[in-house]
Design an enzyme around this catalytic site. Structure first.
Site, mmCIF file in Angstrom:
data_model
loop_
_atom_site.group_PDB
_atom_site.id
_atom_site.type_symbol
_atom_site.label_atom_id
_atom_site.label_comp_id
_atom_site.label_asym_id
_atom_site.label_seq_id
_atom_site.Cartn_x
_atom_site.Cartn_y
_atom_site.Cartn_z
ATOM 1 C CD GLU A 29 -3.874 0.369 1.501
ATOM 2 O OE1 GLU A 29 -3.258 1.798 2.605
ATOM 3 O OE2 GLU A 29 -3.145 -0.302 1.864
ATOM 4 C CD GLU A 45 0.801 -2.135 2.214
ATOM 5 O OE1 GLU A 45 0.475 -1.749 3.302
ATOM 6 O OE2 GLU A 45 1.783 -1.104 1.328
HETATM 7 P P1 P53 Z 1 -0.215 1.371 9.652
HETATM 8 C C1 P53 Z 1 -5.243 1.575 6.291
HETATM 9 C C2 P53 Z 1 -6.149 0.712 6.477
HETATM 10 C C3 P53 Z 1 -5.106 -0.410 5.528
HETATM 11 C C4 P53 Z 1 -3.836 -0.047 5.359
HETATM 12 O O1 P53 Z 1 -0.738 0.407 7.937
HETATM 13 C C5 P53 Z 1 -3.815 0.838 5.312
HETATM 14 C C6 P53 Z 1 -4.392 1.821 5.978
HETATM 15 C C7 P53 Z 1 -3.679 3.378 6.532
HETATM 16 O O2 P53 Z 1 -2.843 3.187 7.279
HETATM 17 O O3 P53 Z 1 -1.788 1.677 5.340
HETATM 18 C C8 P53 Z 1 -1.135 0.365 4.466
HETATM 19 O O4 P53 Z 1 1.098 1.799 9.224
HETATM 20 C C9 P53 Z 1 -0.382 1.326 3.476
HETATM 21 C C10 P53 Z 1 1.590 1.274 4.442
HETATM 22 C C11 P53 Z 1 0.728 0.835 6.285
HETATM 23 C C12 P53 Z 1 0.131 0.305 5.714
HETATM 24 O O5 P53 Z 1 -0.990 0.027 5.174
HETATM 25 O O6 P53 Z 1 -1.102 2.528 9.337
HETATM 26 O O7 P53 Z 1 -0.240 0.694 2.949
HETATM 27 O O8 P53 Z 1 1.685 2.733 3.928
HETATM 28 O O9 P53 Z 1 1.907 1.213 6.621
HETATM 29 C C13 P53 Z 1 0.072 -0.315 7.725
HETATM 30 O O10 P53 Z 1 -0.690 0.656 10.663
#
Ligand code: P53
Length: 478
Positions: free
Chosen positions: A180, A375
């Site tokens: 990201e 993801e």
């Molecule tokens: P968490 C922000 C917006 C979209 C994805 O996020 C993001 C974030 C940062 O938090 O992160 C990604 O755990 C990231 C993972 C993360 C996952 O999304 O904050 O690549 O490391 O855990 C979900 O709910």
């Protein structure tokens, strides 16, 4: 087209995704150095995590022990195999390999851990899909060089990449450089610059300029790694990793539409550089307009051209909307508005399955490269019953709706999609809040926000549902 009854292409990589610091724990085991993730405290829904100056014994750091995958990975990978995973996306903790980041020699114990863990995956026919830097870097590089403020860090990253490419060249085919990388577009938020780039802005500094300079160094480091990786093993597929959040105009008013377009350019130019190998002109004009004196050399521009990525890896959780603000510059931290057609998750993430089909087509039209959804998922509070069941029908519904749109993009629109690895296939520490209670997994981990719990693993309803999706290669999804 009737989608039910049709399968995804043969060899489609179904699996799951995690990141080293969010599940491994063992933060000081076998010579591992302190990483940026190790100095972030727990937060809460709506409350940011603190970044402390080193470790403060009075604070709680959820990543230190996480879910102890470091010791329990055979059990966890066995569960992934039971679900039928073809791929497992994780990251290599840079600090297990180079504890401080600037050593001459790598740490053998750290290299061995990933050797063993990858062997465990391969034993079941699960391909490791590896991110080199997923929201972490050696904390020493932050203290000594200011993180990605410094051009020197390019060399340290390239060295780390070279060591792991060589070591795992027969075990890993799919790689990604920076997780990201474009999240730092939100450069005014409390820790986007720190998680992406190890940067703590000083009072009075221009965060936007800091972001662009750090991103430039990262893009050069990524391109150099891509080039070296292809020399080490020409079969490597090395991608970028972009946080894809489509940005829609709130209305069809031309100025809303134009602003949404610029917002997309502002959030996704990183992918342009990764995939095209050069900067978009509007951005170079913006640097000049703002008098950002960017350190971009001719050698850098050459490196960018020589290290274009093989595919676009991306995360997809939500979409954004914007409306005309009277200017064209998009400020991610201020300019987003609610989309009245979309409901948000408990954490305020606007859930939009149709946006995934839009995103796949947008990337496909723009870059003509294979795509990989690395993801996707719903962070939710789960309740475990007394007989250790988790009835997460909301998660099944979320995944079903997203896979259905993805299927349309592949089968109807002809998008070249490598695979789908939903986020947090096993419950882990949330990146934004540090919580355990923001759960994504299909495997429940008995651990609470304060780190208490037995760490026992339990299959959720979504586990059995996803097992069937993989077994039938998505053919039952309509
Ligand atoms: P968490 C922000 C917006 C979209 C994805 O996020 C993001 C974030 C940062 O938090 O992160 C990604 O755990 C990231 C993972 C993360 C996952 O999304 O904050 O690549 O490391 O855990 C979900 O709910």
């Amino acid at each position: 087209m009737e989608l039910k009854g049709q399968a995804f292409p043969d060899g489609f990589l179904w699996g799951g995704a995690v990141a080293a610091h969010q599940l491994e724990g063992g933060f000081d085991q076998d010579g591992k150095g302190l990483s940026t993730a190790d100095v972030m405290t727990i937060g809460a829904n709506g409350i940011s995590r603190k970044i402390t100056d080193g470790i403060d014994p009075n604070e709680f750091y959820p990543n230190h022990n996480a879910i102890d995958f470091y010791h329990r990975y055979p059990e966890d990978i066995k569960l992934f195999a039971e679900m039928g995973f073809k791929a497992f996306r994780t990251s290599i903790a840079w600090t297990r390999i180079f504890p401080n980041g600037d050593e001459d020699e790598p740490n053998e114990a750290g290299l061995k851990f990933y050797d063993d863990m990858f062997d465990e995956c391969l034993k079941y026919g699960i391909q490791p899909v590896i991110t080199l830097s997923h929201f972490e870097m050696p904390y020493h590089l932050v203290k000594k060089y200011g993180g990605w403020r410094s051009r020197k860090v390019i060399d340290y990253f390239v060295k780390f990449a070279t060591v792991v490419f060589k070591r795992y060249k027969n075990k890993v085919k799919y790689w990604m450089t920076f997780n990201e990388i474009n999240n730092q577009t939100d450069y005014e938020s409390s820790h986007a610059l720190f998680t992406d780039s190890g940067i703590i802005p000083k009072p009075g500094e221009n965060n936007e300029k800091l972001m662009y300079q750090a991103a430039h160094y990262e893009l050069v480091a990524s391109a150099k790694a891509v080039k070296i990786g292809h020399e080490i093993n020409p079969d490597f597929q090395i991608g970028c990793m972009i946080a894809m959040t489509p940005i829609y105009p709130l209305t069809s008013k031309p100025k809303d539409v134009l602003f949404a377009q610029r917002a997309m350019q502002t959030r996704f130019w990183f992918a342009d550089v990764h995939a095209n190998g050069f900067y978009p002109k509007w951005l170079l004009n913006h640097f000049a307009e703002e008098n950002f004196e960017m350190d971009i050399t001719n050698n850098d521009l050459e490196s960018l051209k020589e290290g274009r990525v093989d595919y676009i890896g991306f995360s997809y959780y939500m979409s954004f909307a914007v409306k005309d603000t009277g200017k064209l510059e998009y400020n991610e931290s201020h300019d987003r508005v609610d989309n009245p057609y979309i409901k948000a998750s408990e954490w305020g993430w606007q859930v939009d399955p149709v946006g995934l089909r839009y995103a796949l087509n947008w990337f496909n039209d723009r870059y003509h490269l294979p795509l990989f959804i690395v993801e996707n998922g719903l962070g939710a509070v789960d309740k475990i019953t007394s007989d250790k069941k988790v009835h997460d029908d909301y998660r099944i519904e979320y995944m079903n709706n997203h896979i259905s749109e993805m299927k349309k993009a592949v089968l109807e629109d002809g998008v070249d999609l490598i695979g789908y690895t939903p986020w947090g296939c096993i419950d882990l520490v949330a990146a934004s809040t540090g919580q355990m209670s923001k759960r994504y997994g299909m495997i429940y981990v008995d651990e609470q926000d304060d780190g208490t719990g037995s760490l026992e693993r339990y299959r959720k309803d979504s586990f059995y549902w996803f097992e069937n999706v993989i077994k039938t290669n998505g053919s039952e999804i309509g």
